[in-house]
Design an enzyme around this catalytic site. Sequence first.
Site, PDB file in Angstrom:
ATOM      1  N   TRP A 192    -111.676 -52.335  48.776  1.00  0.00           N
ATOM      2  CA  TRP A 192    -112.487 -53.427  48.826  1.00  0.00           C
ATOM      3  C   TRP A 192    -112.026 -54.606  48.150  1.00  0.00           C
ATOM      4  CZ3 TRP A 192    -117.229 -55.490  45.826  1.00  0.00           C
ATOM      5  CH2 TRP A 192    -117.006 -54.846  44.466  1.00  0.00           C
ATOM      6  N   GLU A 212    -119.652 -48.180  39.144  1.00  0.00           N
ATOM      7  CA  GLU A 212    -119.326 -46.658  39.334  1.00  0.00           C
ATOM      8  C   GLU A 212    -119.685 -45.708  38.255  1.00  0.00           C
ATOM      9  OE1 GLU A 212    -115.152 -46.436  40.318  1.00  0.00           O
ATOM     10  OE2 GLU A 212    -115.438 -47.171  42.224  1.00  0.00           O
ATOM     11  N   LYS A 221    -120.354 -50.534  34.420  1.00  0.00           N
ATOM     12  CA  LYS A 221    -118.852 -50.643  34.444  1.00  0.00           C
ATOM     13  C   LYS A 221    -118.362 -52.119  34.959  1.00  0.00           C
ATOM     14  CE  LYS A 221    -114.742 -48.405  36.678  1.00  0.00           C
ATOM     15  NZ  LYS A 221    -114.202 -47.708  37.680  1.00  0.00           N
TER      16      LYS A 221
HETATM   17  C1  BGC Z   1    -113.290 -50.131  40.469  1.00  0.00           C
HETATM   18  C2  BGC Z   1    -113.492 -50.172  41.776  1.00  0.00           C
HETATM   19  C3  BGC Z   1    -111.860 -50.970  42.474  1.00  0.00           C
HETATM   20  C4  BGC Z   1    -110.996 -49.896  41.932  1.00  0.00           C
HETATM   21  C5  BGC Z   1    -109.453 -50.366  42.484  1.00  0.00           C
HETATM   22  C6  BGC Z   1    -111.867 -49.463  40.300  1.00  0.00           C
HETATM   23  O1  BGC Z   1    -112.030 -48.894  38.747  1.00  0.00           O
HETATM   24  O2  BGC Z   1    -114.389 -49.481  39.794  1.00  0.00           O
HETATM   25  O3  BGC Z   1    -114.316 -51.378  42.206  1.00  0.00           O
HETATM   26  O4  BGC Z   1    -112.001 -51.008  43.979  1.00  0.00           O
HETATM   27  O5  BGC Z   1    -110.782 -49.681  40.858  1.00  0.00           O
HETATM   28  O6  BGC Z   1    -109.210 -51.588  41.660  1.00  0.00           O
END
Ligand code: BGC
Length: 770
Positions: free
Chosen positions: A357, A488, A601
């Site tokens: 995303w 996350e 996060k």
């Molecule tokens: C983030 C995500 C992101 C991914 C790739 C993860 O650490 O929490 O939002 O899409 O990294 O950049």
Amino acid sequence: MKNYIKKDEWCIIEKDFHPEYNRVSESLFSIGNGRMGQRGNFEEQYSGDSLQGNYVAGIYYPDKTRVGWWKNGYPEYFAKVLNAPNWIGIDVFVDNDPLDLAQCEVVNFKRVLNMKEGYLKRSFIAKTPGGKDVKVNTRRFLSIVDDDCGVIRFSITPLNFDGKITMIPYIDADVKNEDANYDEKFWDVLEKKAHEQEAYISAKTKKLHFHVCCGMKYEIFRNGHKSDFESEGTVKEKYVAGKTILDCRQGEQIDLVKYTAVLSSLNHKTEDLLEHTRGELEKILAKGYDKLLEEQAWAWKKKWEWSDIEIKGDVAAQQGIRFNIFQLNQTYTGEDARLNIGPKGFTGEKYGGSTYWDTEAYCLPFYLSSAPPEVSRNLLLYRYRHLEKAIENAEKLGFKNGAALYPMVTMNGEECHNEWEITFEEIHRNGAIAHAILDYVNYTGDKDYLIEYGMEVLIAISRFWSQRVNFSEAKQKYVMLGVTGPNEYENNVNNNWYTSKIACWTMQYTMEVIRFVKESNRTRFAEISSKIAFRETDETDRWQEIIDNMYFPKDQEKGIFLQQEGYLDKVIKPVTEIPESEIPINQYWSWDRILRSCYIKQADVLQGMYFFEQEYDEDTIRRNYDFYEPLTVHESSLSPCIHSILAARLRYHDKAYEFYLRTARLDLDDYNNDTSDGCHVTSMAGTWMSVVYGFGGMRIIEGKLHINPFIPGKWQKYDFKILFRGVLLRIDVEGKTVGVRNHSDKEISVFLYGKEQKIGGRASISAFIE
Ligand code: BGC
């Protein structure tokens, strides 16, 4: 945090060799041209620590996944961007000693990435174990004019001896990915040839059978003059090379120029690959090194004219933003709607080079503003082309009637990530894909996109949202259960405010777009409606019913939206109370502890405040920012930029600047101790947003451009460019004034500090900073 990269406005410089940071440097000194990318590995052999990386856009491997406990609905594989045949290799022997910086004494080492002209340079003196001193200068680039080609000039001068220098330019297809799940090698070699001064390898990936042909030709110069030479071709199982032994005099400079072409079956018929590779090589050889280099500098100059941000009075900030812009331009050029932007671009294996995303939520504004509209249109078309797969993906999870759930991680439209809390629950990505359509139309004014493609995608996403919610009898509201928001560090939560918000927004926007398409092109509307069996009244009535009755958790007393229903049950303590030694928490705390903690996060409610700022008054934004920011650990690279933009909006100028520096120099200073895996390319677009949306206060409100700049305390001046509705504007902020110059012939209307002003073609306006 590291501090070994020298500050410079246009270059990234490593002075003196730092083998202990070699993987970090290899990431930072990556070069790319949208078609392929190469980490800053050395041409000559290196027995020290290194992550070899050479990636061809769109060539990936569906590596069989490794999960502990299989869940129905999981995809079978995790796609990996492939480490492709090594095109840079030139082994060198000084008499009989290998030139290997891990075995030699190295003096005056310097590695320079010239971002202005798009090349990587290296110079050093090596003292071999046998006591021979050689001076070495190398320069290489991946051409953005002939984008299947890379060129290297490797110069070596014996300093204290007459003797033999052996040079072995080669192509090696015996490469592997460090992150291969089963330690497998992914390439089969099909054909190999090595003639005099020329060699080729054709290789094919296992499973998906992508073909790549890599060819090389080379020339030798003595003291700058082209020289005849003999070369002996070598062919091994997965390797081709040419070997040239040269008798050299002390002080004589030998240059080997290696021309390489890497072509793939993505763009050529398999049976034509070898011939086309040969043709490309002939073309670049005819141009010659100097001309290719000159063209490269010219092409980069053009790129910078569109995208540069100049900052005066703060070299660290200047270097940071240019590095970010450079990497973004190296990663994606927008010529091919099959390609996208992996979180690490071409700088490492992590995240498998797949699309997240990040593209829609973070990268799109950069390309909208600093490249012709076709570039971002291709990013949108990428998702349009994946619509069927997104519908299949939703069907696998039990959704129906054309509902689409775009994957969280993908290469070809299929989901390729296997963590239930992300794969099944981090569904907010669907909203970002919808929001990108609004962004695109806002910037470009290209409403035809909605008619041709946008509406279809939006209806499919809205269908998903309307099936994903359920009506809660207890609450007498619609609820969204079992989700993971952008944060996350909380999984399987109920009613994540951001997800519910973007779901309702999507349905609302879809209805607006439907109205527009119906009014402007009834035939097309009827065509799409019949294609997707759209029952307009029934479906939109349900969407409206959900929008009107959605449950959004909030705390009245604090005046904030709740990240999720149970958020305030947690022990709320600011990040400042976590001992330094336990940060980053993802490296020191158990996952269980993280999940139960209040720590965030990355922007979550605040991501919503950023996207939908215009719906909220300043006090609401402030209360939410003041509450959530102190609880945020920013352990995603995507976090600081959103906070910087909101801080700027709230006139917390120092905070905005602090976050800016953190995002702009995240990789250069290796803030999170993970640049060795690759650079955080998608978050680099966030850095751009921190300047343009944050310091520059740029917004598009109801189709009108607004600019409200301030200047960070340390800076004397900065400028940036915005491409808006076909007009390229340059905004200069200096001392107490701001100037806006229209670089096109068309008149445009701009709101500067809320006051609408017209700027004629090639004209400027100015105002005092407010
Ligand atoms: C983030 C995500 C992101 C991914 C790739 C993860 O650490 O929490 O939002 O899409 O990294 O950049």
